[in-house]
Write a protein that holds these residues in place. Structure first.
Motif, PDB file in Angstrom:
ATOM      1  N   THR A 212       0.829  -1.208   0.000  1.00  0.00           N
ATOM      2  CA  THR A 212       0.000   0.000   0.000  1.00  0.00           C
ATOM      3  C   THR A 212       0.859   1.252   0.000  1.00  0.00           C
ATOM      4  OG1 THR A 212      -1.716  -1.193   1.208  1.00  0.00           O
ATOM      5  CG2 THR A 212      -1.847   1.200   1.209  1.00  0.00           C
ATOM      6  N   ALA A 215       2.461   1.313  -3.731  1.00  0.00           N
ATOM      7  CA  ALA A 215       1.610   1.144  -4.909  1.00  0.00           C
ATOM      8  C   ALA A 215       1.198   2.506  -5.449  1.00  0.00           C
ATOM      9  CB  ALA A 215       0.370   0.321  -4.563  1.00  0.00           C
ATOM     10  N   PRO A 216       1.249   2.688  -6.780  1.00  0.00           N
ATOM     11  CA  PRO A 216       0.900   4.009  -7.332  1.00  0.00           C
ATOM     12  C   PRO A 216      -0.596   4.252  -7.458  1.00  0.00           C
ATOM     13  CG  PRO A 216       1.574   2.532  -9.095  1.00  0.00           C
ATOM     14  CD  PRO A 216       1.750   1.771  -7.809  1.00  0.00           C
ATOM     15  N   ARG A 217      -1.411   3.192  -7.471  1.00  0.00           N
ATOM     16  CA  ARG A 217      -2.841   3.347  -7.690  1.00  0.00           C
ATOM     17  C   ARG A 217      -3.620   2.766  -6.515  1.00  0.00           C
ATOM     18  NH1 ARG A 217      -3.055   7.178 -11.532  1.00  0.00           N
ATOM     19  NH2 ARG A 217      -1.734   6.613 -13.319  1.00  0.00           N
ATOM     20  N   ALA A 218      -4.762   3.398  -6.237  1.00  0.00           N
ATOM     21  CA  ALA A 218      -5.613   2.896  -5.156  1.00  0.00           C
ATOM     22  C   ALA A 218      -6.243   1.558  -5.522  1.00  0.00           C
ATOM     23  CB  ALA A 218      -6.702   3.910  -4.817  1.00  0.00           C
ATOM     24  N   LEU A 219      -6.486   1.344  -6.829  1.00  0.00           N
ATOM     25  CA  LEU A 219      -7.071   0.078  -7.254  1.00  0.00           C
ATOM     26  C   LEU A 219      -6.136  -1.084  -6.953  1.00  0.00           C
ATOM     27  CD1 LEU A 219      -9.447  -1.307  -8.642  1.00  0.00           C
ATOM     28  CD2 LEU A 219      -8.293  -0.937 -10.840  1.00  0.00           C
ATOM     29  N   ILE A 220      -4.844  -0.863  -7.083  1.00  0.00           N
ATOM     30  CA  ILE A 220      -3.873  -1.907  -6.747  1.00  0.00           C
ATOM     31  C   ILE A 220      -3.906  -2.200  -5.253  1.00  0.00           C
ATOM     32  CG2 ILE A 220      -1.426  -2.498  -6.776  1.00  0.00           C
ATOM     33  CD1 ILE A 220      -1.113  -0.801  -9.251  1.00  0.00           C
ATOM     34  N   ASP A 221      -4.062  -1.179  -4.437  1.00  0.00           N
ATOM     35  CA  ASP A 221      -4.162  -1.387  -2.984  1.00  0.00           C
ATOM     36  C   ASP A 221      -5.348  -2.279  -2.645  1.00  0.00           C
ATOM     37  OD1 ASP A 221      -2.122   0.387  -3.059  1.00  0.00           O
ATOM     38  OD2 ASP A 221      -3.248   2.074  -2.232  1.00  0.00           O
ATOM     39  N   ARG A 288       0.640   7.992   2.401  1.00  0.00           N
ATOM     40  CA  ARG A 288       0.578   6.653   1.841  1.00  0.00           C
ATOM     41  C   ARG A 288       0.970   5.605   2.866  1.00  0.00           C
ATOM     42  NH1 ARG A 288      -2.367   5.455  -1.967  1.00  0.00           N
ATOM     43  NH2 ARG A 288      -1.008   3.710  -2.518  1.00  0.00           N
TER      44      ARG A 288
END
Length: 337
Positions: A212, A215-221, A288
């Motif tokens: 988390t 990770a650059p994107r919230a969707l990846i989190d 983050r």
């Protein structure tokens, strides 16, 4: 002067006994029964309305059964039509398709049996946990001995618990108290499993916090948190011996979500993070990294719920894990980051 007095205008013809005022009645009404202290036999005589059964479940099961039957019939007719078309084209192609269909049915039967066995193992865990809780309360020695025998059969194939099982057998021969036998079984068999379960939960929480944070994107989190939660629940179930199949795992995840809903979700603010991790570290946390710590704590909650659901014995002799037990690991991740 004569005192004024009331003179009745009609003669009283009713010679019945006059009713005493309600305020001076000597017969007191019996107090209403306390439903929280009454036994099930006492509750049967009270005016408390019984709990209504959910009627929607019957219609839901009926709809699922009838829908599944229609789908099965449709698949059967489609397979029959396919085999007939293959035989109409070439005989060898029809026999080949028939053999493939037989292999498919055999594989599907094996998978169905495995799923049923996995569901039965989950029910066995629930049954052992409920029986152990009842044996602890009632101090029932025969029930405790039966539970120890079931645990020995459950972990008979586990080489890592061979020494613990041998020690439990030697100790159980000299224990004449049902509650003490359950506590001894928990201390002997569950101690190594609990230690590994805590390690698995802490490792998953650290991975979630790190991913988390970078990770650059919230969707990846979100995707990684869901994936890690599923993998953690599966690993914990295999660790304690549940080993559910696909549908059993779906049932386990539903039970975990229900458990989290009952116990309360994990909603932490920045102030709570400061209290748990420390003001000095929290002051250095980026946005983050703070989200990573929160997601790690959410993964910890999933792990704790899974442990309580797949553990065959309730927490009595040992302390149940709590979120604060894993804060130090997440604090180390924040400090190193």
């Amino acid at each position: 002067m004569r005192e004024p007095r009331a003179i009745p205008t009609q003669t009283r013809t009713d010679h019945s006994t006059a009713r005493s005022p309600r305020a001076f009645e000597t017969t007191l009404a019996e107090p209403a029964p306390d439903v929280f202290e009454a036994t099930p036999e006492d509750l049967a005589d009270t005016d408390v309305a019984p709990t209504l059964k959910r009627r929607g479940r019957f219609w839901r099961n009926l709809a699922l059964w009838t829908g599944g039957t229609l789908v099965s019939l449709g698949l059967g007719l489609a397979a029959d039509r396919l085999i007939r078309d293959l035989f109409a084209a070439y005989d060898w192609l029809g026999w080949f398709g028939l053999g493939v269909l037989g292999v498919f049915i055999a594989a599907l039967s094996v998978l169905t049996i495995r799923e049923l066995i996995g569901l039965a193992r989950l029910r066995t865990m629930d049954r052992l946990r409920d029986k152990a809780a009842s044996a602890l309360i009632a101090d029932d020695l025969p029930a405790a001995q039966a539970i120890v025998a079931d645990l020995d059969g459950l972990y008979a194939h586990r080489a890592d618990l061979a020494r613990a099982r041998t020690g439990l057998k030697s100790d159980a021969a000299s224990i004449l108290d049902g509650a003490e036998l359950i506590l001894t079984a928990e201390r002997t068999l569950m101690a190594p499993l609990d230690a590994r379960a805590r390690a698995l939960t802490a490792s998953s929480a650290r991975r979630v916090a790190l991913v988390t944070a970078v990770a650059p994107r919230a969707l990846i989190d979100i995707a990684f948190v869901v994936f890690e939660s599923f993998r953690l629940a599966r690993n914990l179930a295999d660790l304690y011996g549940a080993r559910p199949g696909f549908f059993g795992f779906i049932r386990l995840m539903g039970a975990i979500v229900a458990h989290l809903a009952v116990t309360g979700g994990l909603v932490l603010t920045d102030g709570v993070v400061e209290q748990l991790i420390g003001h000095g570290v929290a002051a250095k946390l980026s946005a983050r990294l703070g989200e990573g710590v929160l997601n790690g704590l959410m993964t910890v909650r999933v792990g704790i719920a899974a442990i309580k659901l797949v553990r065959p014995l309730p927490f009595a002799a040992r302390t149940s894990p709590v979120v604060s037990d894993f804060v130090a690991d997440l604090g180390k991740v924040a400090a190193t980051k």
